[in-house]
Every structure is written in structure tokens, then in C-alpha cells.
Design a protein around this motif. Structure first.
Motif, PDB file in Angstrom:
ATOM      1  N   ALA A  87       0.822  -1.209   0.000  1.00 34.03           N
ATOM      2  CA  ALA A  87       0.000   0.000   0.000  1.00 34.03           C
ATOM      3  C   ALA A  87       0.859   1.263   0.000  1.00 34.03           C
ATOM      4  O   ALA A  87       0.497   2.269  -0.618  1.00 34.03           O
ATOM      5  CB  ALA A  87      -0.935  -0.009   1.205  1.00 34.03           C
ATOM      6  N   SER A  88       2.011   1.212   0.642  1.00 33.73           N
ATOM      7  CA  SER A  88       2.876   2.386   0.689  1.00 33.73           C
ATOM      8  C   SER A  88       3.458   2.740  -0.669  1.00 33.73           C
ATOM      9  O   SER A  88       3.959   3.851  -0.870  1.00 33.73           O
ATOM     10  CB  SER A  88       4.015   2.153   1.688  1.00 33.73           C
ATOM     11  N   GLU A  89       3.378   1.804  -1.627  1.00 39.15           N
ATOM     12  CA  GLU A  89       3.906   2.053  -2.968  1.00 39.15           C
ATOM     13  C   GLU A  89       2.874   2.681  -3.908  1.00 39.15           C
ATOM     14  O   GLU A  89       3.204   3.043  -5.039  1.00 39.15           O
ATOM     15  CB  GLU A  89       4.380   0.738  -3.596  1.00 39.15           C
ATOM     16  N   LEU A  90       1.638   2.799  -3.474  1.00 44.60           N
ATOM     17  CA  LEU A  90       0.574   3.220  -4.374  1.00 44.60           C
ATOM     18  C   LEU A  90       0.803   4.590  -5.032  1.00 44.60           C
ATOM     19  O   LEU A  90       0.526   4.738  -6.229  1.00 44.60           O
ATOM     20  CB  LEU A  90      -0.774   3.193  -3.646  1.00 44.60           C
ATOM     21  N   PRO A  91       1.273   5.607  -4.321  1.00 43.63           N
ATOM     22  CA  PRO A  91       1.486   6.881  -5.017  1.00 43.63           C
ATOM     23  C   PRO A  91       2.417   6.742  -6.220  1.00 43.63           C
ATOM     24  O   PRO A  91       2.149   7.303  -7.290  1.00 43.63           O
ATOM     25  CB  PRO A  91       2.079   7.780  -3.929  1.00 43.63           C
ATOM     26  N   ARG A  92       3.499   5.982  -6.057  1.00 44.97           N
ATOM     27  CA  ARG A  92       4.428   5.791  -7.174  1.00 44.97           C
ATOM     28  C   ARG A  92       3.790   4.949  -8.283  1.00 44.97           C
ATOM     29  O   ARG A  92       3.987   5.232  -9.476  1.00 44.97           O
ATOM     30  CB  ARG A  92       5.701   5.103  -6.685  1.00 44.97           C
ATOM     31  N   LYS A  93       3.009   3.936  -7.903  1.00 42.50           N
ATOM     32  CA  LYS A  93       2.353   3.087  -8.897  1.00 42.50           C
ATOM     33  C   LYS A  93       1.357   3.881  -9.731  1.00 42.50           C
ATOM     34  O   LYS A  93       1.278   3.717 -10.954  1.00 42.50           O
ATOM     35  CB  LYS A  93       1.659   1.912  -8.211  1.00 42.50           C
TER      36      LYS A  93
END
Length: 322
Positions: free
Chosen positions: A197-203
Motif C-alpha cells: 500500500a505504501s507504494e501506491l502513489p508511485r504506482k
């Protein structure tokens, strides 16, 4: 529905699956998913735990439900000839009255490829095969008759009848910012993001970039996030179930299929607590990041009476807004 280990016997297994699908439908969920695997996954259980063949199960669920969409999360492209897969999902669509979604990905679980004799190949091989397969599947779903003489697949004016619509949706699953997202931008109606979930902004930023590279409006590509959810009216009980799940995953280290690093990453995908806890976590960690919806893996207690209803009551106000 990621686990079939809760029934007392094989004879009682599918009635429990039907009960879950009907409960999800009644609770307002948009879709019900099964995994396209032959062995249980290492983050959930042991390889020899019960696992149903996906499309047989979905065909049966089509006759036991009325509204809810039906799909795999996601079909392993390596397991089926693409023309046959187009025929299979179209037949599911006919049986269900237009409720099928083709979830598809490149395939990744080497153990079951070896066990069943499917060619696994390299990472590059699998994505080449997926792209070539989509070049066959998409036209067939639209009523075209593709002839393809490719590196991996060959068809000659492949027919696909009957169909009841030309817009059966395609959902890609994965988190690869270059290959998976590029294929989603070219071929898909929906991308289910499988990542922390912490990767979502980059994804989300990467997905928008892949869309813009081919001139597609990112708003036309629906997004969802796959998360593990453990919900209970009693938040302490939910957290206890979570601790038990992590302990079970630790035991899988004995098989070499699960690792501490894998489990640590997985916890960033977990949403645990009472309804208020869950609503706050989903809103802040997923929806506020620009993701449209959520697919929940409720492996610990989703089969228990009342839990799917509770989940529906909690999630529906978050994602079904005007």
C-alpha cells in the motif's frame, strides 16, 4: 475467495463457496473472485491444501448467483491456449448473463508449473507470451476472427460464438510499472494493483505515465487495489486472527516457499480491526492515493457467517459515492 480449507470435507466444500458468493452479492460487493491456481499459495497455506479449478468453479457460481460479476484474480496466461481462454471466458459470460470479467496476468508460481508440466520460462518469456495472447484474446472478445502466426501462439481465423456482448471487460493484475502497466494501458479496462500500500502513489504515477505514452486518458482505465482484510466487530479479535495468520505464514518457512522478507512486505497490504479501523485504513492508505476501488482477500474469516455482510456495510459507503 482465496482458501477452500474451511469445509469439513470435499463434499461440503462447494456449498460453502456458493454461500460466500451469495453473501457477497447480498452485501453489495460488485464482483466475486477465485484464484487461478492449482496449489495453495505460500502466503496463505501449504501447497497441498484444497484448490479448485477456477473456471469450473466460476461456471457453477454463475448459476447460483444473479447480479455479482465473476472473475479470476487472475488467470495465469501460461495455463491455457489464448483462443481457448477467450472461448472459456465468453462461455462464462453467456452462462452468467453478461457478468464475466477476464482477469489475466503473466503467471508466476513456478512450483505448480513444474508439477503440472507447464513451461515456465523466463520473466521475459512470460510477458512476451502475455502480450501475444492479448493480441488474440481481445479481437476474439470483440467478435473478430484473428489469424496469428506468432512466436508463441498460432491461430487461423479463430471463431468465438456465441457471445452476448462485444465489451467483455479485461482486467490485468500485477504491479510491474513498465511491462504490466504498459499492457494495461494498451489492452485493459481495469488494472488491479498488487503491491504494498505504501507504494501506491508511485504506482499511480507510473500507470498514468504509461497511459500518456500511448495517448490514453488515464481516467478511462479503472483501478483497484488487492488487500488482505481482517474485520470483526471486536477489533481485538481481528488483531488476534491477524497474529495467527502471520504465525501460520512463519511456519511455511519450513517449506522454503515463504520468507521473512516476503511476510514483512505482505503486512503492508493488511487491513485489520473493527469497522471504524478498517474504514479509516482503506480511505487513508488506498482511496486517498487515487485508487478507485478495492478487492479484499479475507482469508482468515471471510467464510464465517456475518463477516462478508459486515465488510460490505463498511466498504460500500467508501467506494460507491456519487
Amino acid at each position: 475467495m482465496p482458501s477452500f480449507s474451511h469445509a469439513a470435507s470435499a463434499r461440503e466444500l462447494f456449498p460453502s463457496v456458493i454461500a460466500q458468493a451469495r453473501a457477497a452479492e447480498a452485501a453489495g460487493f460488485d464482483a466475486a473472485f477465485v484464484m487461478d491456481h492449482f496449489y495453495q499459495l505460500p502466503t496463505i497455506g501449504a501447497p497441498d491444501e484444497p484448490m479448485l479449478e477456477a473456471y469450473t468453479a466460476l461456471g457453477a457460481l454463475a448459476t447460483a448467483t444473479e447480479r455479482i460479476q465473476l472473475s479470476t484474480l487472475v488467470t495465469g496466461n501460461t495455463y491455457r491456449n489464448p483462443a481457448m481462454l477467450a472461448k472459456t471466458v465468453t462461455t462464462l459470460d453467456v452462462i452468467s448473463g453478461g457478468r464475466a470479467v477476464l482477469g489475466i496476468g503473466a503467471g508466476w508460481f513456478g512450483l505448480e508449473h513444474t508439477g503440472y508440466g507447464y513451461e515456465f520460462g523466463t520473466f521475459t518469456d512470460r510477458f512476451e507470451r502475455l502480450e501475444e495472447a492479448l493480441g488474440i484474446i481481445v479481437p476474439m472478445l470483440h467478435g473478430e476472427h484473428p489469424t496469428v502466426d506468432g512466436k508463441w501462439y498460432h491461430t487461423q481465423e479463430a471463431l468465438n460464438e456465441p457471445r452476448i456482448r462485444d465489451d467483455l471487460p479485461i482486467m490485468l493484475g500485477g504491479g510491474g510499472e513498465k511491462k504490466t502497466f504498459a499492457l494495461a494501458a494498451r489492452y485493459a479496462d481495469h488494472i488491479n494493483m498488487i503491491c504494498n500500500a505504501s507504494e501506491l502513489p508511485r504506482k499511480i504515477e507510473a500507470l498514468h505515465a504509461r497511459c500518456e505514452e500511448i495517448g490514453r486518458d488515464p481516467k478511462t482505465l479503472e483501478t483497484s487495489y488487492l488487500g488482505y482484510m481482517i474485520i470483526d466487530e471486536d477489533g481485538d479479535r481481528a488483531r488476534k486472527l491477524h497474529a495467527e495468520m502471520l504465525a501460520k505464514q512463519a511456519e511455511q518457512d519450513m517449506s522454503g516457499l515463504s520468507t521473512p522478507a516476503l511476510r514483512q512486505g505482505q503486512t503492508d497490504r493488511h487491513f485489520v480491526g473493527d469497522p471504524d479501523d478498517i474504514a479509516e485504513q482503506i480511505q487513508r492508505r488506498v482511496l486517498d492515493q487515487g485508487v478507485h476501488g478495492l478487492i479484499v482477500n479475507m482469508v482468515t474469516n471471510g467464510h464465517q457467517p456475518g463477516i462478508l455482510e459486515l465488510a460490505g456495510q463498511t466498504l460500500s459507503p467508501l467506494v460507491h459515492r456519487d
